[in-house]
Structure formats: structure tokens, C-alpha cells
Design a protein around this motif. Structure first.
Motif, mmCIF file in Angstrom:
data_model
loop_
_atom_site.group_PDB
_atom_site.id
_atom_site.type_symbol
_atom_site.label_atom_id
_atom_site.label_comp_id
_atom_site.label_asym_id
_atom_site.label_seq_id
_atom_site.Cartn_x
_atom_site.Cartn_y
_atom_site.Cartn_z
ATOM 1 N N CYS A 82 0.804 -1.064 0.073
ATOM 2 C CA CYS A 82 0.028 -0.083 0.006
ATOM 3 C C CYS A 82 0.931 1.264 0.015
ATOM 4 O O CYS A 82 0.573 2.249 -0.813
ATOM 5 C CB CYS A 82 -0.906 -0.075 1.096
ATOM 6 S SG CYS A 82 -2.262 -0.997 1.089
ATOM 7 N N LEU A 83 1.961 1.211 0.777
ATOM 8 C CA LEU A 83 2.854 2.479 1.050
ATOM 9 C C LEU A 83 3.766 2.515 0.156
ATOM 10 O O LEU A 83 4.171 3.775 -0.377
ATOM 11 C CB LEU A 83 3.245 2.403 2.257
ATOM 12 C CG LEU A 83 2.381 2.182 3.532
ATOM 13 C CD1 LEU A 83 3.189 2.582 4.789
ATOM 14 C CD2 LEU A 83 1.351 3.449 3.495
ATOM 15 N N ALA A 84 4.210 1.510 -0.935
ATOM 16 C CA ALA A 84 5.223 1.600 -1.902
ATOM 17 C C ALA A 84 5.081 2.932 -2.908
ATOM 18 O O ALA A 84 5.979 3.340 -3.309
ATOM 19 C CB ALA A 84 5.566 0.205 -2.480
ATOM 20 N N PRO A 85 3.831 2.956 -3.485
ATOM 21 C CA PRO A 85 3.657 3.849 -4.459
ATOM 22 C C PRO A 85 3.536 5.395 -4.196
ATOM 23 O O PRO A 85 3.413 6.236 -4.948
ATOM 24 C CB PRO A 85 2.443 3.213 -5.375
ATOM 25 C CG PRO A 85 1.533 2.780 -4.368
ATOM 26 C CD PRO A 85 2.733 2.237 -3.207
ATOM 27 N N LEU A 86 3.419 5.736 -2.683
ATOM 28 C CA LEU A 86 2.873 6.921 -2.131
ATOM 29 C C LEU A 86 3.961 7.906 -2.373
ATOM 30 O O LEU A 86 5.331 7.500 -2.295
ATOM 31 C CB LEU A 86 2.596 6.739 -0.839
ATOM 32 C CG LEU A 86 1.270 6.041 -0.455
ATOM 33 C CD1 LEU A 86 1.099 6.035 1.047
ATOM 34 C CD2 LEU A 86 0.225 6.257 -1.348
ATOM 35 N N PRO A 87 3.834 8.989 -2.624
ATOM 36 C CA PRO A 87 4.900 10.302 -2.679
ATOM 37 C C PRO A 87 5.477 10.453 -1.326
ATOM 38 O O PRO A 87 4.928 10.154 -0.488
ATOM 39 C CB PRO A 87 4.030 11.533 -3.300
ATOM 40 C CG PRO A 87 2.561 11.330 -2.714
ATOM 41 C CD PRO A 87 2.270 9.630 -2.853
ATOM 42 N N PRO A 88 6.691 10.742 -1.327
ATOM 43 C CA PRO A 88 7.429 10.843 -0.107
ATOM 44 C C PRO A 88 6.867 11.949 0.783
ATOM 45 O O PRO A 88 7.326 12.086 1.925
ATOM 46 C CB PRO A 88 8.986 10.943 -0.557
ATOM 47 C CG PRO A 88 8.653 11.499 -2.038
ATOM 48 C CD PRO A 88 7.569 11.002 -2.445
ATOM 49 N N ASP A 89 6.260 13.034 0.319
ATOM 50 C CA ASP A 89 5.955 14.091 1.092
ATOM 51 C C ASP A 89 4.461 14.231 1.640
ATOM 52 O O ASP A 89 3.895 15.088 1.887
ATOM 53 C CB ASP A 89 6.138 15.365 0.397
ATOM 54 C CG ASP A 89 5.191 15.554 -1.143
ATOM 55 O OD1 ASP A 89 4.714 14.384 -1.541
ATOM 56 O OD2 ASP A 89 5.192 16.540 -1.669
#
Length: 256
Positions: free
Chosen positions: A212-219
Motif C-alpha cells: 500500500c505504501l510503496a507507490p505513495l509520494p514521499p511528501d
């Protein structure tokens, strides 16, 4: 990635204590459950609103969102969105969470689109986004995006509750693909199974948090929604906060 706590995990806990726990445990924000049984609701006086804002600012904690119980796909819901916008503005929250709350009928989408378009007009110029959570009648990313694509307004977006899209049968990649154009922030949690959704410490259950978290933007923002309010026998949240923060930090650390 910035981390927030939902106050759903700390029922009956005074707001100053929540602010202190969040700061001491390394979180940057809070999602405030907004309901008459809590300390946060539209009937607060101006003095109390200023006091809440001061409490969190003094701890260095952002008020990320108001988690309201508006049900935009329910034609009988009478929640006053402008009052919620006023409250969010006074508290400095950047988001308002709303539920679909439909009846799983053909008219649910039309009701939600109509109400969210009106809410978007009301939110114009406030800097506040109204986020439709993946929940109940629209628990998947596909169903939520189907509504938001028709609304077509930047003042309205999506709140991705990773439990509900998983329960709806979507893979994380499918959910993200649907929600990415609309995404405000993400609620994380963990559970033992689809049949037992008692909250567990992050990383000890079956939810595919890594994917779930892998594609999220870092900001972006992640909010840990530990639903202690609905599961009183769940372990107390304060003792889990530091380990939960560390787990999310590992999952979102840049690849080396």
C-alpha cells in the motif's frame, strides 16, 4: 512521509494529553475525531477553538484533518458542511473526512456527486479539501473514484482507508491506480483477518501495508487509525505508538 494519529485510538483522552503523546512518540500530526461525544464538534465556542489550536501548536503538532461523520451518499443525512468548514478553518485543519454512507442503491452515486459538488462550492477559497473515505457503500478505490471523477473539483478528494479497499477485494496497486488522481492522505491500520478486525499493532496483522505504501509520494501523510473506540478490549494505544512509528518509518524509507 509525515505521520499522524487518529484520536479514535485514544477515546476519553484529553486533547493536551493527545498532543503530548503524539509529540513524544515522533508523530507530526493528528486526525481529530469530530463528534458530539468528543471535545471536537461544530458547537465549540470561539474561545475553546482558540484553546485547542494553541494546545497543538505548543506541542508542534499539526491538526491534519477533522474526521467527521457526514454521509454524502445518504439522502437523509443533514450534516451542515459549512459549519464543519468553519470549524476546520478555525482549528487550522487542511482536510475534512466524510463517509459515503449510502444504501447500496442505484442512486447512491448521484446523491454523493450532488452533495460533494455543493460542498466543493462551499469549500472554494478556504484552502480546505473535503475527502471521501473508502468506506461502507463505496469501500473500494474504484467506487470512490467513480464518484470523484464525476465531481471533478480539486476541493474534493479521497481518503484511502487501506482496510476497506482490502476488504473490498482490491489489490493495493488497483486501489492506488484509482485513487492517485484524487488522493489526500492514507489511513493505515492492521487486523488479524477479514473476520476479526480488532486493531493490532502495525506489522503484526495481515494487511499488505508494504504494498500500500510503496507507490505513495514521499511528501504525503499517513494516519494511523487504531480503532480502540469500537474495540475496547484492544491493547491500549500509548504503549504501541513508538513501535508503530518505527514500523511506518521502515516501510517508507527510501530504497538504498
Amino acid at each position: 512521509m509525515q505521520l499522524a494519529l487518529s484520536t479514535l485510538g485514544l477515546p476519553d483522552t484529553p486533547l493536551p494529553t493527545i498532543a503530548r503523546l503524539a509529540a513524544e512518540s515522533g508523530y507530526q500530526g493528528v486526525e481529530l475525531r469530530t463528534h458530539p461525544e468528543t471535545d471536537v464538534h461544530p458547537h465549540l465556542t470561539p474561545t475553546r477553538r482558540r484553546a485547542i489550536t494553541t494546545e497543538f501548536k505548543a506541542s508542534g503538532i499539526d491538526i491534519l484533518a477533522l474526521a467527521t461523520y457526514a454521509r454524502v451518499a445518504d439522502p437523509d443525512d443533514t450534516t451542515d458542511i459549512p459549519h464543519l468548514l468553519d470549524l476546520a478553518g478555525d482549528l487550522g485543519a487542511r482536510y475534512i473526512r466524510v463517509f459515503p454512507g449510502g444504501r447500496s442503491t442505484a442512486g447512491d452515486d448521484d446523491t454523493a456527486v450532488r452533495r460533494l459538488k455543493e460542498a466543493a462550492r462551499q469549500a472554494t477559497g478556504t484552502g480546505i479539501r473535503i475527502l471521501l473515505e473508502t468506506h461502507d457503500s463505496h469501500r473500494t478505490g474504484e467506487a470512490t473514484a467513480r464518484v470523484l471523477n464525476r465531481v471533478g473539483d480539486e476541493s474534493v478528494g479521497a481518503l484511502w482507508d487501506v482496510l476497506h479497499t482490502w476488504l473490498g477485494g482490491e489489490t493495493p496497486a488497483e486501489s492506488f491506480a484509482h485513487l492517485a488522481p484524487h488522493l489526500g492522505y492514507v489511513q493505515v491500520k492492521d487486523v488479524a483477518s477479514a473476520e476479526d478486525t480488532t486493531p493490532l499493532p502495525l506489522g503484526t496483522g495481515v494487511l499488505p501495508l508494504t504494498a500500500c505504501l510503496a507507490p505513495l509520494p514521499p511528501d504525503g501523510w499517513l494516519c494511523w487509525e487504531y480503532e480502540k473506540r469500537w474495540y475496547p478490549r484492544a491493547a491500549p494505544l500509548p504503549g504501541l505508538l513508538a513501535a508503530g512509528r518505527d514500523h511506518l518509518a521502515r516501510l517508507t524509507a527510501p530504497a538504498t
